[in-house]
Write an enzyme that holds these catalytic residues in place. Structure first.
Site, PDB file in Angstrom:
ATOM      1  N   LEU A  92       0.579  -1.080   0.323  1.00 10.37           N
ATOM      2  CA  LEU A  92      -0.126   0.165   0.132  1.00 10.37           C
ATOM      3  C   LEU A  92       0.705   1.000  -0.223  1.00 10.37           C
ATOM      4  CD1 LEU A  92      -2.776  -1.293   2.196  1.00 10.37           C
ATOM      5  CD2 LEU A  92      -3.188  -1.281  -0.541  1.00 10.37           C
ATOM      6  N   ASN A 109       2.537  -4.698 -11.165  1.00 12.59           N
ATOM      7  CA  ASN A 109       1.283  -4.443  -9.704  1.00 12.59           C
ATOM      8  C   ASN A 109       0.297  -5.464 -10.441  1.00 12.59           C
ATOM      9  OD1 ASN A 109      -0.146  -3.453  -7.440  1.00 12.59           O
ATOM     10  ND2 ASN A 109      -1.221  -2.266  -8.452  1.00 12.59           N
ATOM     11  N   HIS A 111      -3.855  -4.800 -10.256  1.00  8.24           N
ATOM     12  CA  HIS A 111      -4.610  -3.597  -9.718  1.00  8.24           C
ATOM     13  C   HIS A 111      -5.957  -4.479 -10.167  1.00  8.24           C
ATOM     14  CE1 HIS A 111      -6.711   0.192  -9.132  1.00  8.24           C
ATOM     15  NE2 HIS A 111      -7.276  -0.371  -9.724  1.00  8.24           N
ATOM     16  N   ASP A 152      -0.206   3.972 -10.508  1.00  9.77           N
ATOM     17  CA  ASP A 152      -1.852   2.903 -11.648  1.00  9.77           C
ATOM     18  C   ASP A 152      -1.970   3.202 -13.011  1.00  9.77           C
ATOM     19  OD1 ASP A 152      -2.288   1.167  -9.530  1.00  9.77           O
ATOM     20  OD2 ASP A 152      -4.408   1.984  -9.050  1.00  9.77           O
TER      21      ASP A 152
END
Ligand code: GRF
Length: 209
Positions: A92, A109, A111, A152
Site C-alpha cells: 500500500l 502490480n 489492480h 496505476d
C-alpha cells in the site's frame, strides 16, 4: 534455465502472494520467491511466507527519514538476494522513483479493476469495487501492469474482465475478482520469467515463442 528470483512486497493478507508461492512450487512459474517484505508487522502475508520457508522481512517505513531512504533499504535487501522481478501484491505504499528507475520494467502490480478506470489515489481494496458498483458498471476486472512514475498508469501486461451482476455487493464482486487476480498474476509472472514480454514504451506484446 535458472529460476527467476522474485521479490514480493506486501501489506496485507497476501492471497496473491499465496498464489505466487503455489505456482512456483507447482512449476507453473519457473521461479522462486527470494524474499517477502512487508511495511506492516501484522500482515498475514508474512506468516504465509514463513510457513513456506521463504524469508519474510518487516521493514517499517517510519524508521526512515524519507521515501527514498526506505526505497534504498528495500533495494538493498532485494539486491542481496539477487531479485530480478519485484511483484507488488497488495503493497500500500507509493513506490519511490528510486525503485522505478532501478527496476525499470521489472516491477509489476496487480489492480482489481480495468485500468485506466478506477485507479489512482485512494483506489485500493474495497474502495475500487464500491466505486465500480456505484458507477453502475456492467464489467470490471483485473489489470496486471508494470509500475511507472504515475500511480496505476504503467504499461499494461494483462487484463481480464469480470461481469458485474445486478445483485453484486462489494464483497461478492471483490471475491470473484480476487479469484481472477490469482490466475492472471501467475500468468503474467510466468510470461516475464519465460522472457515472453516485449516492452516498447507503454505497449507490452506477448511473444509467441
Ligand atoms: C488485491 O485486490 C490486489 O489487487 C490489490 O490488493 C489486494 C491484495 O490482496 N493490489 P491480497 O493481500 O493479495 O489478498
Amino acid at each position: 534455465m535458472n529460476k527467476l528470483k522474485i521479490g514480493v512486497l506486501v501489506s496485507g493478507g497476501g492471497t496473491n502472494l499465496q498464489a505466487i508461492i503455489d505456482a512456483c512450487r507447482e512449476g507453473n512459474i519457473p521461479g522462486e520467491i527470494a524474499v517477502v517484505i512487508s511495511n506492516r508487522k501484522e500482515a498475514y502475508a508474512l506468516e504465509r511466507a514463513k510457513k513456506n520457508k521463504i524469508e519474510a522481512l518487516y521493514i517499517d517505513r517510519k524508521a526512515f527519514i524519507s521515501n527514498r531512504d526506505y526505497a534504498q533499504r528495500l533495494a538493498e535487501e532485494m539486491d542481496k538476494r539477487g531479485v530480478e522481478l519485484v511483484c507488488l501484491a497488495g503493497f500500500l505504499l507509493l513506490i519511490d522513483p528510486f525503485l522505478i528507475v532501478k527496476y525499470k520494467n521489472k516491477i509489476m502490480n496487480i489492480h482489481p479493476a480495468l485500468l485506466p478506470a478506477f485507479g489512482g489515489k485512494g483506489m485500493y481494496g474495497k474502495n475500487v469495487h464500491r466505486a465500480v458498483l456505484e458507477y453502475g458498471c456492467k464489467v470490471s476486472g483485473v489489470t496486471v501492469h508494470f509500475i511507472n512514475e504515475k500511480y496505476d498508469r504503467g504499461a499494461i501486461i494483462l487484463q481480464k474482465t469480470v461481469n458485474v451482476l445486478d445483485n453484486d455487493t462489494v464483497d461478492s464482486l471483490s471475491s470473484r475478482i480476487l479469484a481472477e487476480e490469482h490466475k492472471i498474476y501467475v500468468q503474467a509472472i510466468r510470461l516475464f520469467a519465460e522472457k515472453k514480454l516485449d516492452i516498447k514504451g507503454r505497449k507490452v506484446r506477448i511473444i509467441d515463442k
